[in-house]
Design a protein around this motif. Sequence first.
Motif, PDB file in Angstrom:
ATOM      1  N   PHE A 179      -2.042   2.123   8.414  1.00  0.00           N
ATOM      2  CA  PHE A 179      -1.040   1.122   7.759  1.00  0.00           C
ATOM      3  C   PHE A 179      -0.278   0.887   6.750  1.00  0.00           C
ATOM      4  O   PHE A 179      -0.802   1.411   5.985  1.00  0.00           O
ATOM      5  CB  PHE A 179      -1.826  -0.027   8.176  1.00  0.00           C
ATOM      6  N   VAL A 180       0.887   0.843   6.911  1.00  0.00           N
ATOM      7  CA  VAL A 180       1.622   0.212   5.644  1.00  0.00           C
ATOM      8  C   VAL A 180       2.039  -0.612   5.360  1.00  0.00           C
ATOM      9  O   VAL A 180       3.406  -0.472   6.511  1.00  0.00           O
ATOM     10  CB  VAL A 180       2.806   2.495   5.548  1.00  0.00           C
ATOM     11  N   ALA A 181       1.903  -0.886   4.589  1.00  0.00           N
ATOM     12  CA  ALA A 181       3.030  -2.733   4.727  1.00  0.00           C
ATOM     13  C   ALA A 181       4.387  -2.063   3.895  1.00  0.00           C
ATOM     14  O   ALA A 181       4.596  -1.391   2.353  1.00  0.00           O
ATOM     15  CB  ALA A 181       2.071  -3.771   2.991  1.00  0.00           C
ATOM     16  N   ILE A 182       5.419  -2.869   3.982  1.00  0.00           N
ATOM     17  CA  ILE A 182       6.774  -2.141   4.069  1.00  0.00           C
ATOM     18  C   ILE A 182       7.601  -3.185   2.679  1.00  0.00           C
ATOM     19  O   ILE A 182       8.538  -1.995   1.940  1.00  0.00           O
ATOM     20  CB  ILE A 182       8.273  -2.677   4.892  1.00  0.00           C
ATOM     21  N   ASP A 183       6.355  -3.690   2.263  1.00  0.00           N
ATOM     22  CA  ASP A 183       6.763  -4.667   0.588  1.00  0.00           C
ATOM     23  C   ASP A 183       5.946  -3.749   0.016  1.00  0.00           C
ATOM     24  O   ASP A 183       6.079  -4.790  -1.629  1.00  0.00           O
ATOM     25  CB  ASP A 183       6.629  -6.849   0.935  1.00  0.00           C
ATOM     26  N   ALA A 184       5.352  -2.972  -0.118  1.00  0.00           N
ATOM     27  CA  ALA A 184       4.576  -2.079  -1.133  1.00  0.00           C
ATOM     28  C   ALA A 184       5.611  -1.237  -1.891  1.00  0.00           C
ATOM     29  O   ALA A 184       6.875  -0.581  -1.577  1.00  0.00           O
ATOM     30  CB  ALA A 184       3.937  -1.808  -0.898  1.00  0.00           C
ATOM     31  N   ASP A 185       5.240  -0.813  -3.046  1.00  0.00           N
ATOM     32  CA  ASP A 185       6.356  -0.234  -3.375  1.00  0.00           C
ATOM     33  C   ASP A 185       6.290   1.317  -3.369  1.00  0.00           C
ATOM     34  O   ASP A 185       5.172   1.910  -2.593  1.00  0.00           O
ATOM     35  CB  ASP A 185       6.046  -0.091  -4.712  1.00  0.00           C
ATOM     36  N   ASN A 186       7.347   2.088  -3.050  1.00  0.00           N
ATOM     37  CA  ASN A 186       7.707   3.396  -2.417  1.00  0.00           C
ATOM     38  C   ASN A 186       6.672   4.656  -2.920  1.00  0.00           C
ATOM     39  O   ASN A 186       6.469   5.386  -2.339  1.00  0.00           O
ATOM     40  CB  ASN A 186       8.933   3.802  -2.065  1.00  0.00           C
ATOM     41  N   TRP A 187       6.077   3.982  -4.728  1.00  0.00           N
ATOM     42  CA  TRP A 187       6.041   5.415  -5.165  1.00  0.00           C
ATOM     43  C   TRP A 187       4.557   5.454  -5.492  1.00  0.00           C
ATOM     44  O   TRP A 187       3.716   5.783  -5.119  1.00  0.00           O
ATOM     45  CB  TRP A 187       6.366   5.413  -6.806  1.00  0.00           C
ATOM     46  N   VAL A 188       4.029   4.265  -4.842  1.00  0.00           N
ATOM     47  CA  VAL A 188       2.793   3.765  -4.385  1.00  0.00           C
ATOM     48  C   VAL A 188       2.277   4.681  -2.840  1.00  0.00           C
ATOM     49  O   VAL A 188       0.789   4.768  -2.705  1.00  0.00           O
ATOM     50  CB  VAL A 188       2.169   2.049  -4.584  1.00  0.00           C
ATOM     51  N   THR A 189       3.568   3.848  -1.794  1.00  0.00           N
ATOM     52  CA  THR A 189       2.969   4.379  -0.288  1.00  0.00           C
ATOM     53  C   THR A 189       2.876   5.999   0.134  1.00  0.00           C
ATOM     54  O   THR A 189       2.468   6.735   0.961  1.00  0.00           O
ATOM     55  CB  THR A 189       3.241   3.279   0.569  1.00  0.00           C
ATOM     56  N   ASP A 190       4.114   7.076  -0.596  1.00  0.00           N
ATOM     57  CA  ASP A 190       4.979   7.884   0.201  1.00  0.00           C
ATOM     58  C   ASP A 190       3.937   8.758  -0.657  1.00  0.00           C
ATOM     59  O   ASP A 190       3.677   9.658   0.620  1.00  0.00           O
ATOM     60  CB  ASP A 190       6.250   7.737  -1.131  1.00  0.00           C
ATOM     61  N   PRO A 191       3.037   9.096  -0.888  1.00  0.00           N
ATOM     62  CA  PRO A 191       2.301   9.827  -0.868  1.00  0.00           C
ATOM     63  C   PRO A 191       0.808   9.874   0.152  1.00  0.00           C
ATOM     64  O   PRO A 191       0.559  11.000   0.916  1.00  0.00           O
ATOM     65  CB  PRO A 191       0.959  10.086  -2.161  1.00  0.00           C
ATOM     66  N   ALA A 192       0.578   8.908   0.760  1.00  0.00           N
ATOM     67  CA  ALA A 192      -0.718   8.189   1.711  1.00  0.00           C
ATOM     68  C   ALA A 192       0.402   8.759   2.995  1.00  0.00           C
ATOM     69  O   ALA A 192      -0.100   8.956   4.222  1.00  0.00           O
ATOM     70  CB  ALA A 192      -0.712   7.136   1.492  1.00  0.00           C
ATOM     71  N   ILE A 193       1.693   8.287   3.298  1.00  0.00           N
ATOM     72  CA  ILE A 193       2.395   8.512   4.114  1.00  0.00           C
ATOM     73  C   ILE A 193       2.986  10.469   4.741  1.00  0.00           C
ATOM     74  O   ILE A 193       2.592  10.976   5.742  1.00  0.00           O
ATOM     75  CB  ILE A 193       3.896   7.203   3.749  1.00  0.00           C
TER      76      ILE A 193
END
Length: 83
Positions: free
Chosen positions: A32-46
């Motif tokens: 589960f990924v929050a869309i209001d998080a910075d992409n540079w933070v979430t992209d590796p996990a996605i």
Amino acid sequence: MSYDQVKHASETIIGIKQAVKAMRAGQVTALFVAIDADNWVTDPAILLAKEIGVPVYHVDSKKELGKACGIHVGAAVVAITAM
């Protein structure tokens, strides 16, 4: 996907580093990924989740995702081991 699925998960893994580690170990059934998080933070996990076939679900708010996990701060990424 709703926050209720995170609330009712048998185990939640909170945070990028721990989620990536658990995915590499083959323990994660959904991310589960929050869309209001910075992409540079979430992209590796996605990217890793897509690479290994783990479903990725987007939710609206880091704060609400953290609350669904029972913590008092926001969570950009939460992995679950069972739904």
